[in-house]
Design a protein around this motif. Structure first.
Motif, PDB file in Angstrom:
ATOM      1  N   MET A  59      24.572  60.687  87.819  1.00  0.00           N
ATOM      2  CA  MET A  59      25.632  61.665  87.576  1.00  0.00           C
ATOM      3  C   MET A  59      25.733  61.853  86.057  1.00  0.00           C
ATOM      4  SD  MET A  59      28.803  59.025  88.212  1.00  0.00           S
ATOM      5  CE  MET A  59      27.921  57.936  89.316  1.00  0.00           C
ATOM      6  N   GLU A  60      26.488  62.870  85.634  1.00  0.00           N
ATOM      7  CA  GLU A  60      26.652  63.082  84.201  1.00  0.00           C
ATOM      8  C   GLU A  60      27.336  61.855  83.576  1.00  0.00           C
ATOM      9  OE1 GLU A  60      29.069  66.447  83.151  1.00  0.00           O
ATOM     10  OE2 GLU A  60      28.633  66.140  81.029  1.00  0.00           O
ATOM     11  N   ALA A  61      26.800  61.396  82.481  1.00  0.00           N
ATOM     12  CA  ALA A  61      27.398  60.234  81.826  1.00  0.00           C
ATOM     13  C   ALA A  61      28.599  60.669  81.003  1.00  0.00           C
ATOM     14  CB  ALA A  61      26.370  59.533  80.941  1.00  0.00           C
ATOM     15  N   HIS A  62      29.731  60.097  81.268  1.00  0.00           N
ATOM     16  CA  HIS A  62      30.860  60.328  80.382  1.00  0.00           C
ATOM     17  C   HIS A  62      31.624  59.031  80.280  1.00  0.00           C
ATOM     18  CE1 HIS A  62      34.150  60.605  83.457  1.00  0.00           C
ATOM     19  NE2 HIS A  62      33.096  60.758  84.213  1.00  0.00           N
ATOM     20  N   PRO A  63      32.322  58.698  79.192  1.00  0.00           N
ATOM     21  CA  PRO A  63      32.487  59.583  78.045  1.00  0.00           C
ATOM     22  C   PRO A  63      31.138  59.875  77.366  1.00  0.00           C
ATOM     23  CG  PRO A  63      33.186  57.359  77.478  1.00  0.00           C
ATOM     24  CD  PRO A  63      32.930  57.378  78.955  1.00  0.00           C
ATOM     25  N   ARG A  64      31.091  61.015  76.711  1.00  0.00           N
ATOM     26  CA  ARG A  64      29.900  61.508  76.036  1.00  0.00           C
ATOM     27  C   ARG A  64      29.183  60.460  75.195  1.00  0.00           C
ATOM     28  NH1 ARG A  64      28.874  67.137  73.882  1.00  0.00           N
ATOM     29  NH2 ARG A  64      28.954  68.367  75.805  1.00  0.00           N
ATOM     30  N   LYS A  65      29.952  59.600  74.546  1.00  0.00           N
ATOM     31  CA  LYS A  65      29.304  58.723  73.573  1.00  0.00           C
ATOM     32  C   LYS A  65      28.402  57.677  74.232  1.00  0.00           C
ATOM     33  CE  LYS A  65      33.092  55.426  72.862  1.00  0.00           C
ATOM     34  NZ  LYS A  65      33.795  54.622  71.875  1.00  0.00           N
ATOM     35  N   ILE A  66      28.470  57.526  75.552  1.00  0.00           N
ATOM     36  CA  ILE A  66      27.537  56.597  76.190  1.00  0.00           C
ATOM     37  C   ILE A  66      26.241  57.305  76.597  1.00  0.00           C
ATOM     38  CG2 ILE A  66      29.437  55.167  77.059  1.00  0.00           C
ATOM     39  CD1 ILE A  66      28.554  56.143  79.923  1.00  0.00           C
ATOM     40  N   GLN A  67      26.215  58.647  76.512  1.00  0.00           N
ATOM     41  CA  GLN A  67      24.994  59.391  76.870  1.00  0.00           C
ATOM     42  C   GLN A  67      23.836  59.050  75.947  1.00  0.00           C
ATOM     43  OE1 GLN A  67      25.512  63.620  76.959  1.00  0.00           O
ATOM     44  NE2 GLN A  67      26.941  63.566  78.688  1.00  0.00           N
ATOM     45  N   ARG A  68      22.641  58.973  76.522  1.00  0.00           N
ATOM     46  CA  ARG A  68      21.421  58.852  75.729  1.00  0.00           C
ATOM     47  C   ARG A  68      20.610  60.122  75.949  1.00  0.00           C
ATOM     48  NH1 ARG A  68      21.482  53.144  75.255  1.00  0.00           N
ATOM     49  NH2 ARG A  68      23.701  52.835  75.149  1.00  0.00           N
ATOM     50  N   PRO A  69      20.145  60.742  74.855  1.00  0.00           N
ATOM     51  CA  PRO A  69      19.474  62.036  75.007  1.00  0.00           C
ATOM     52  C   PRO A  69      18.160  61.940  75.763  1.00  0.00           C
ATOM     53  CG  PRO A  69      19.289  61.227  72.756  1.00  0.00           C
ATOM     54  CD  PRO A  69      20.215  60.300  73.466  1.00  0.00           C
ATOM     55  N   ASP A  70      17.563  60.753  75.812  1.00  0.00           N
ATOM     56  CA  ASP A  70      16.223  60.644  76.387  1.00  0.00           C
ATOM     57  C   ASP A  70      16.157  59.859  77.688  1.00  0.00           C
ATOM     58  OD1 ASP A  70      16.989  58.341  75.186  1.00  0.00           O
ATOM     59  OD2 ASP A  70      15.053  57.914  74.244  1.00  0.00           O
ATOM     60  N   ARG A  71      17.315  59.439  78.211  1.00  0.00           N
ATOM     61  CA  ARG A  71      17.223  58.620  79.417  1.00  0.00           C
ATOM     62  C   ARG A  71      18.598  58.417  80.059  1.00  0.00           C
ATOM     63  NH1 ARG A  71      18.767  53.164  78.694  1.00  0.00           N
ATOM     64  NH2 ARG A  71      19.052  52.535  76.549  1.00  0.00           N
TER      65      ARG A  71
END
Lengths: 242, 260, 260, 242, 242, 260
Positions: A59-71
Motif C-alpha cells: 500500500m502507499e507508505a505514509h507518513p511520507r518520510k518513511i517512503q523510499r523512492p526505489d523500493r
C-alpha cells in the motif's frame, strides 16, 4: 542467557529432558490463510510456541518520510500477547519487541523483491500467542510464509532457527527450560536455496568450534523446516501436500 | 483513522434494506456462523478462541496476587482489556490505543463486571493482605465485523474455564475460578435505516450508529452503549432489546455446552 | 529517519572496492586512529572518553542500592544504556528512542553482559535485601561512523575504572568494581560488495548490511548482530570472524594499558 | 456501580437522603457566555457539579486526516480538573475521559448540522470543576447550550440526564452517595422535540420493567431541563427570561 | 534555593569555602570545534561543570508548522547526561530541562540574526556532562560560542553568569555547596558590547539593594568571560590567542 | 503553536506607543479590572476564582499524606501546577504540556515557593514518617491576556483559604493552612518599544519580550523571569521593578480583604 551450567539438562544417554537428540527439532506445524481479514497469513506452532502472522499491502507508505523512492519498506511488528507468557506482559511495545521487529524487518527486506514496489509499504504483523523459547525464529519463519501467501514476490524463502549450548554441549532448538539455564543461543535466518544468511543474532558464550557446530545444526534444520513451509503453501494452493 | 463513507455502498445497503435484505443474504436478526473453542493457550490459566465467521478473537486469563484496596480489604479485582491491534485489519494503525479501542475494552469490561458473574469476595486470600487480581486480555486477530460480540463471548468463556493457580503462588490448591453467570452481548447496527443484528464488515463500513446490549441469565440488562453519530427512537430500541434476549439465550447455551 | 541512498556515492564505493581501496584510503581491515581516556567525569563513579577518529563517546557509571529479585537474592544487576541523541549528528532527531537507538543499546549491553565480565554475586551486600545496581550510560557526542565499537569500548573502560561508592551509601569501604574480563566489539560493513572493518561515515551512508561481533579474552564469541537489509554467506562470515579476533586483541591491550 | 444494596438510601416516607422524591432532579442553574475567549460558552451547576464548556470554530480541520469531505467533525474533550474530586486527579486524559469524550462527540454530531461545514472542525471543551456524580450528563447538556451560544446551527437541542436504581427502587438523577452504593445508572441524551435518543449508556442491573420506568423518568426530566436551557439562552439574547 | 542561611559558607576573612572572594569566578576554559560531526561546537568547563554544545544548520524547518515566514527558529535542547550528577538522572527531557531549553532558545534568538534565514531552523544541542551548579549559564555561554564557530551571523556575543546570596552576603558564581544552602540565585544573559539583557531568571530572596549589587557583579564578570570566548574563537581561526 | 506576527497590529501598537497610548485606552502602568472570589469549589480544600477582565482562572488546593524525603524528615512539600489547556483559547492545542505551559507552571510555582510563605516544617505530622503534601492546581479557563498574574493571584488566594483536612485523614483537627506571606506577581510586556503593565490579548499578540516579577510583603524580589525573544537595558528594568512594587501592594490588599 541464564548461564547456569550446573542444572542437568542432558541425560547420560545423550537425550535431552524432552527426549530429543542434540540436533533434533521440536514438533512444528504450519498453516496458511488462517486470518480472513489479512491479505496473507500464517499460523505456526513450534513446540508450545504459537505465532500468527498477518500481511497487508503493498500500500502507499505514509507518513511520507518513511517512503523510499526505489523500493518498498517492510513495516514489521513483533508483539507478545499479554497472556502468552507465564507472567502477564503489559500490552504495548517494549525495547525487546522493538529490536526484534527491526531485525525481522531487515531480514525480510533481504528476501522480498522490494524494488518492485517503490514508495510503498508492506505491513507484517507477528503476534505471539504462546511463548516457550524461540519466538523470534517462529515469527520470522511464519512471516516469510505469510508473505508468500499474500503473493508478495520473493527471491527465496526464509527460515529462522536457533542452535545453542547447554551443559557445555551444542544443541538445536532450545526449549523453555534449556533457554532458562542455557549458555548460548544462536538464532539465524537462512535462505534455503542459496544458504545465505539474512538474519543473525547470538548471545552467551561459544568457542569458534562450538559456533561452527551450531551453524551446521542450524543449516540442516533450515532445510527440514523449509519443507514444512512449502507443504503448507502447497496444501492451500494445490489442495494437497507434497 | 480516516473515515471514508462509500456513497455507493450506502446506496446499495439502503436498497437492500427496502427489500428487507442484507448484503450477505441474511435476515435482519440472523447471526453468522459462530465457533467457540476453549483451553487453547498453554500459558494462560483460562483461554478461548472465537471464530465468528471471518472475525477471530482470542481471550486469555492470567492471575496475580495483590494487596487489596484499603476500603475493600476482602475483595479481589478483575481487569479486562481488549485492544484493537493492527494485526486485525488494514484499517487499524499502530500507536497508542485509539478512542475506538478504549471504547471496545470498556464496554466489554462493563458487561462482564456489572453482571456480577465474579463475586469479588471469593477472590480474597488473606483479608487486608492478599487477594487475587484476575486479568482478562482479549486479542482481536481478524476483524470482519462485530468484534464487540466476539470479544465479549471469548472473554466470558475464558473466565469460565480459568483455573486459579494457587499452587504456583503457594496459597493452597488450584481450583476453578468461580464464575456464577454468563453475561452475553448482542450488537446491532443501523444499516439502510433499520437496525440489523451482528453486522458484517460492509455493514459496518456503510452503516450508521450502533448499539451494544449485554444481558444476564435472567434477562436483566447489565450494560448498554450507543456508539457513533445517529439517533434512534424508543420504539426502535424496544424492538432490538427484545431480540437481544433471544440472541443471548442461544449463545449462552453454546458457552455452557463448550465449557462443561 | 529518512534514508537517502546516494546513488553516486554507492557507485564510487563500488569502484573503490574493485581496486580493494577505501574512500579514506584505508585497507579493508585497517582501523582509524583511536584514543581512550579514563576518569574524565567528576560525578561518575567510573568514566571513559573514546575519540575514535571523528566519533566521540563518553561513558559513565553510577551505582544504586536496590532490593534483589526474589528468585536471585544474591545477585546485583547491570543496566547498560546507549542513546543516539540529536547532538551526535544532523541525522538524529529528537523524540523517543528510535529503533536504531534501541538496537545500539541492546547490542552493546549484550556484549558486556554475556561476557560474564561482572560476577553478579559479587554485587551482593546483604542477601535478599541489598544489592548493587550498576548503571552504565553511554553518550554519543559525535558520530562520524562506527559508534557501536566506540560505545562498547567506552563502556567496558568505564566499568573497569569504576569505584563502588560504598562509603557514601554507608555499607563499607569504597572499592573497585570487580571486572574480570574485557569484551571487545568489532564491527564490519558491507561496502561495494565486500565487508570492511570500522566503517567511516560515508561507508555507512553508502553501504549495506553490518555485522557486530563481541569477543572475550579467550576468543569466544559473546554477542553477534546482523543489522540492515542484506545477506552474506558463511564463508564471508568466517573471514570477518577471524579478523575480529585480531582487532579485539589490539583494542584490549589499549584498554589494559589505560586502566592500570 | 458499587452495588451495595444494603446501605439505606431511601427513608420509609419514600424520600431520599437529601429529601428528594424518586423522580426529582437536583437543583440546576445554567448560564451562557461566561468565558470571554470562547466563541460560545456555558456554565452549568447541577447539584454540587460544576461544568464549564467552551466552543471554538468552525475552523479548518487539521491534521488533514481527520477532515471529512462531507461534514464537520466535533473535537470534544471532557476533562476533570485535578481539584474536582475528593482525591486529587492527575492532570491529563485517562481511559474514562477519552471514552466519555468520544460518546459525547458522537451525541453532539447527531444534533449539529455538520453537513453545513465540510472539512472543518468544531472544538468543544468540557471542563468539570466540581464532580458529585452525573458529570457526563452535566457536560453534554452544557455543551449543547454552548454550541447554541456559539451560533452553530442545530437540528434540535440535546439534554442528557440519568436515572438509576438504589435499594431496588428506580430513581432519577443519582447524587454522589447514591452513585457510590447504587445498583444501576442509565444516562441518556434526548432530543427534546423529537424525543429521539442521541446518547445512551448503562451499567448495573435493571430488569426490563425497571428499564422502562427509568427511561420514563429520564424523558420527563429532559423536558424540565430543556426549559432551563432555553431560558439561559433567552436571558442572554433577549435580555430576559421566558 | 535551599535557603539554609545557617550553614557557614563564608569565613571570617571574607573568603568562601574554596578560597574565592565575593566577586570572583570559578576557573573557566573554553574550546571550539571539538565535535567533528557538528557544524559548530564548543566545550566549556566552569568549575567542575562540563558542557559540550553542537550547532547544526541553518536547515529547512520542519514540521512546517514551526516555520516562521520572517526568520529562523532556534531549536535548542538543554540535556543533562545521566551520569552528570551525584544521583543518576533518567534519560529524557523533564520539566526543568524543557524550561531551560525554552529560555535559552529565546535568549539566543535575541542575538542571532534570525531575519537572515526565513523558514529555517538552527539546531543547538547543549549537553551537560558534569553538573556542579550553574549549568544553565555554562550552557548558554558555550552555545553562543558554538553558534559563532558555526559561522551563524550574530549581533553581539552572549555571556551568561549568575550572582547569588549566601549567609546574607551577595556573591558571584555559586558553586554546588553554595547553591544547596544559598538564599538567592540571579542568572542573567548579557550582550557584552551593548550591556543589554537577553536572559534573566531569579529565585530566592533579594532586597532591591542586594539585587543591584548582584547585577553589578554579573556585569563585571560578563566582561571577563567574554574575553575567554573571544580567545577561544581566535585560537581556532587565527591559530593563536589574543 | 504557530506564531503569526500580525504586521499591521505591530504597526498600530507602535503608533499608539509613540503617543503613550494603549490599544484599550489604558495608561502604561494601568491595570484592568480584577475580581477575586474565594471558596468557590466544594471538593477543593481551598479555592479561588480570579476574573481579570476577560481572563478567568480557577485555583484549587488538595492535600495528601506522604513520607518525607530522607534528608528532610520534618518537612512537608508544596506542588504547584498550572496548565494551559485548550479550553482557554483557540490558540492552545491539546496534547502533552507545551513549553509555554511548563514555563507558566514553573514561574508561578517559584514565586510562591521562594517567598517562603509556607513553612515546610509546619507541614510535618510525624517526623520521618508522615508529612502533608500540598497540591495547588491552577486551571486557566479563559485567556484574554496576562494569565501569569491571574494564576499567581488565584494560587496564593486559594492557599490562603485552604483548610488542612486532618480529620478526614485521622491525624487531628482540621485547621487553616499556615500561609505567612502574600507573594504577588506583576507582569510587563514590551509593546511598541516600551514596557506596559498587565498586557491584554492584542498586546501579547503584537508585543515582544515579557518580564515577570514576584514580590514579597517587604518589597523583596522572590522570582524573576524574562520570556520570549528580545532584550532590555538595566535602566528599563529598574523602572518596571519600581512599578511592580506598587502593583503588588494594591493586589495584596485585595487578597487580604477577600480572605478575611
Amino acid at each position: 542467557m541464564g548461564g547456569y551450567g550446573d542444572v542437568e539438562l542432558i541425560a547420560k544417554d545423550g537425550k535431552r529432558l524432552d527426549g530429543r537428540l542434540a540436533d533434533e527439532l521440536r514438533p512444528i506445524t504450519i498453516e496458511v490463510g488462517v486470518l480472513p481479514a489479512a491479505r496473507g497469513s500464517c499460523r505456526m506452532t513450534w513446540g508450545l510456541n504459537i505465532a500468527e502472522v498477518a500481511v497487508y499491502g503493498p500500500m502507499e507508505a505514509h507518513p511520507r518520510k518513511i517512503q523510499r523512492p526505489d523500493r518498498a519498506v517492510l513495516d514489521v511488528r513483533y508483539n507478545m500477547a499479554p497472556f502468552s507468557t507465564s507472567d502477564r506482559i503489559r500490552p504495548g511495545y517494549n525495547r525487546r519487541s522493538r529490536e526484534i521487529s527491526k531485525v525481522t524487518a531487515e531480514a525480510l527486506e533481504s528476501i522480498v523483491m522490494v524494488e518492485m514496489f517503490p514508495r510503498s509499504k508492506i505491513r507484517v504483523e507477528i503476534e505471539i500467542l504462546c511463548a516457550e523459547a524461540g519466538t523470534r525464529c517462529c515469527g520470522i519463519t511464519a512471516a516469510a510464509v505469510a508473505l508468500a501467501d499474500a503473493g508478495i514476490p520473493m527471491k527465496d524463502m526464509l527460515v529462522s532457527v536457533a542452535a545453542g549450548k547447554i551443559n557445555d554441549v551444542v544443541v538445536l532448538d532450545l526449549d523453555k527450560a534449556e533457554d532458562n539455564y542455557g549458555q548460548a543461543d544462536l538464532p539465524v535466518g537462512i535462505m534455503p536455496n542459496t544458504e545465505e544468511i539474512a538474519f543473525l543474532q547470538m548471545d552467551g558464550d561459544l568457542s569458534p568450534e562450538e559456533f561452527d557446530l551450531a551453524m551446521e545444526y542450524n543449516m540442516k534444520a533450515a532445510k527440514e523446516i523449509h519443507k514444512l513451509q512449502i507443504n503448507a503453501l502447497k496444501s492451500k494452493y494445490d489442495g494437497g501436500v507434497e | 483513522m480516516v473515515e471514508i463513507v462509500p456513497r455507493l455502498l450506502k446506496d446499495q445497503l439502503l436498497k437492500l434494506a427496502e427489500k428487507n435484505d442484507r448484503i450477505d443474504g441474511r435476515e435482519q436478526y440472523q447471526r453468522r456462523n459462530v465457533d467457540l473453542e476453549v483451553n487453547v493457550l498453554t500459558n494462560a490459566e483460562g483461554s478461548a478462541k472465537v471464530v465468528w465467521d471471518g472475525t477471530i478473537v482470542y481471550a486469555g486469563v492470567k492471575f496475580e496476587i495483590r494487596t487489596p484496596w484499603p476500603d475493600r480489604p476482602t475483595e479481589g479485582s478483575l481487569m479486562c482489556g481488549a485492544e484493537l491491534r493492527p494485526v486485525a485489519n488494514l484499517k487499524y494503525e499502530p500507536g497508542p490505543p485509539s478512542a475506538e479501542s478504549i471504547e471496545l475494552g470498556r464496554v466489554v469490561d462493563r458487561g462482564i463486571r456489572e453482571s456480577g458473574c465474579i463475586n469479588m469476595e471469593e477472590l480474597c486470600i488473606v483479608p487486608g493482605e492478599k487477594v487475587w487480581g484476575v486479568m482478562l486480555d482479549i486479542h482481536v486477530m481478524s476483524d470482519k465485523g462485530n468484534i464487540f460480540d466476539a470479544c465479549a463471548l471469548a472473554g466470558i468463556a475464558a473466565l469460565k474455564t480459568a483455573i486459579v493457580p494457587a499452587e504456583r503462588f503457594d496459597v493452597g490448591d488450584d481450583h476453578p475460578l468461580p464464575v456464577s453467570k454468563l453475561p452475553i452481548m448482542a450488537s446491532y447496527r443501523k444499516v439502510g435505516g433499520r437496525f440489523v443484528y451482528d453486522p458484517c464488515e460492509e455493514e459496518e463500513l456503510g452503516g450508521d450508529e450502533r448499539v451494544h446490549i449485554t444481558l444476564g441469565d435472567d434477562g436483566h440488562v447489565h450494560s448498554l452503549q450507543k456508539g457513533l453519530k445517529g439517533t434512534f427512537s424508543t420504539s426502535e430500541f424496544a424492538e432490538i432489546f427484545a431480540n437481544a434476549n433471544e440472541q443471548a439465550n442461544e449463545l449462552r447455551e453454546m458457552v455452557e455446552e463448550k465449557v462443561n
